[in-house]
Design an enzyme around this catalytic site. Sequence first.
Site, PDB file in Angstrom:
ATOM      1  N   TYR B 147     -55.528 -81.638 -28.323  1.00 38.95           N
ATOM      2  CA  TYR B 147     -55.344 -82.816 -27.466  1.00 38.95           C
ATOM      3  C   TYR B 147     -56.569 -83.102 -26.618  1.00 38.95           C
ATOM      4  CZ  TYR B 147     -50.583 -84.686 -27.784  1.00 38.95           C
ATOM      5  OH  TYR B 147     -49.453 -85.332 -28.179  1.00 38.95           O
ATOM      6  N   GLU B 154     -62.366 -89.496 -28.003  1.00 39.91           N
ATOM      7  CA  GLU B 154     -62.005 -90.911 -27.876  1.00 39.91           C
ATOM      8  C   GLU B 154     -62.687 -91.549 -26.683  1.00 39.91           C
ATOM      9  OE1 GLU B 154     -57.725 -91.273 -27.862  1.00 39.91           O
ATOM     10  OE2 GLU B 154     -57.561 -89.996 -29.638  1.00 39.91           O
TER      11      GLU B 154
END
Lengths: 265, 225
Positions: B147, B154
Site C-alpha cells: 500500500y 502514485e
Amino acid sequence: PTATVLDIKALFHKSCEDEEVLQTLPVGTTASFYFSDLGPQLTWGTVFLSECVGPLIIYLMFYFRLPFIYSPKYDFTTSKHWIVHLACMCHSFHYIKRILETMFVHRISHGTMPLRNIFKNCGYYWCTAAWMAYYINHPLYTPPYYGQQQVNTGLYIFLFCQVGNFSIHVALRNLKLPGSKAKKIPYPTKNPFTWIFWLVSCPNYTYEVGSWIGFTVMTQCVPVAFFTLVAFIQMTVWAKGKHRGYLKEFRDYPTLRSSILPFIL
Amino acid sequence: MSAAAPGTSKAAHSDVAPKRKKGPGALATAYLVIYNVVMTAGWLVIAVGLVRAYLARGSYHGLYYSIEKPLKFFQTGAILEVMSRVFLTWAVTHSVREVQSEDSVLLFVTAWTVTEIIRYSFYTFSLLNHLPFLIKWARYTFFFVLYPMGVTGELLTIYAALPYVQKTGLYSVTLPNKYNFSFDYYTFLILIMISYIPLFPQLYFHMIRQRKKVLGHVEDYSKVE
C-alpha cells in the site's frame, strides 16, 4: 406504569406515539423498551431553514462581487448584463419563498433528523449555490446563445413552476387538519396548478425540477444544469418513495398517477 | 461470489494495461504481461464460479443475498482503488508523456501487480473452496508494504506531471465560453493529491482491522483442532 410514553420520550430520543399510556399498550405487565440513541437531533424546520438561508446569502455575496472572489479590479462592481440581475432576483426569490413556506406553510410530520445530516445537506446546498453563483456573476459571464428569447422562455418556465410549486404546498397543507394525524390522498382543487394531481403523486417535486430547468435555460450555465440533474435524481427517489407509501396506505389510490413525471416516472 | 464486483471492474484494467507500454522498460513489461494473464484467468474463473453457484442453488434470489454483504464491501472498498487506478493510468500516465519514464511509475505498477496477483489468486481459491492459508496470509500481510509503496509511486507520478499540465493547460477549460464553465486540471490534481491524506490512512487501517478479523479467526480455528 402510569407514566405516559411522552414522559419517557422526554428522557430519550425515541419516536413512538406520544399519547399512549404505558398501561394500555398491549405488552403485559412488564415491557422492556429498547432504545437506540440516535445522537443529537435537530428539527426538520431548523434544517430546512439553514439549507435555504445559506444559498440565499452566498449567491448574493457573489452577485455583489465581494472581495477575494474575483480579480480585485472587479470588487463591488455590477454586471452589465441584464440576465445576471434577473438571475439573482429569481434565485433569491426562490429561496425566500422556500424560507417563508417553511415558516408558514409546511406542516412537518417527522419530528427530527440527526445532526450529521445538517452538515451533509447544508454542505451540498451551500457549495452548489456557490459554484453556480460564481459563474453566473463572473465578469467573463457569457449571456445565453439565443439572447432575449432564451432568457424569456427560461423565465416563464421558472415563474410558472414557482407558482405551481407554491400551489401544491398550499394544497398539501390544507389536506392535513391541525392536530389530526390522519393521512389523506391529495386531489386537484379549483386552482389549475393543482390539476397536475390527476397525473402525478408528487407535483411539488415536478414543479421544482421545472423551476430549475427554467433557471438553467435562462442562465445557460453548466453548473446549474448539473445541479438541476442531481436535484432531479434526488427528488425522483423521494417521489418514488412517497408514491409507494401512498399505494401501500390507500387501496383506492388513483392508478393513472405516476410519481414525478406524468406517464414516465 | 465476493469477487463479482472487483471482477467486473478489474476487467476494464486488462484492456487498459497494454496501452501503457509506451515508456516502461522490459521489467515493467514482463510484470504487465503476467498481470494481464492473471487478470483474464481470474475473471473467467469468477464467471464460471457464479454460474456454478447459480446451478447449485437453482434460483437468483438466494444468490444475491449470499453475495450481498461481501459485494457491498468489495464494491465500496474497491471503487476507490479502481477509480484511483484508472485515473492514474489514463488521466496521468497516459496523458502526460513526460511522466512515463519516471521511476515512480514503476513503483506503483509493481505494487499494483503484486497486489492483484495475490488478490486474484485469493478470489479464485475462495470460489473453489480451497483457500490455502498462505494466500490468505499473503493477502492480508503484503499490503503493509504494498500500500505505501503504491501510494508513494502514485503521488510521485502525479507530482511529476504537474509542471507539464500547468504549462500546456491539459484538460483545462477557461472562461469566457458559452457554457459558463471552467475547469483547472492543475488545481484538480493538487486536490487529488491532498485527498490521499484522509483516504489512505482509512484504507490502511481498515485492512489492518480486516487482518485481525480474518487471520485472528484462523488462529482460533487451528487451536480448536
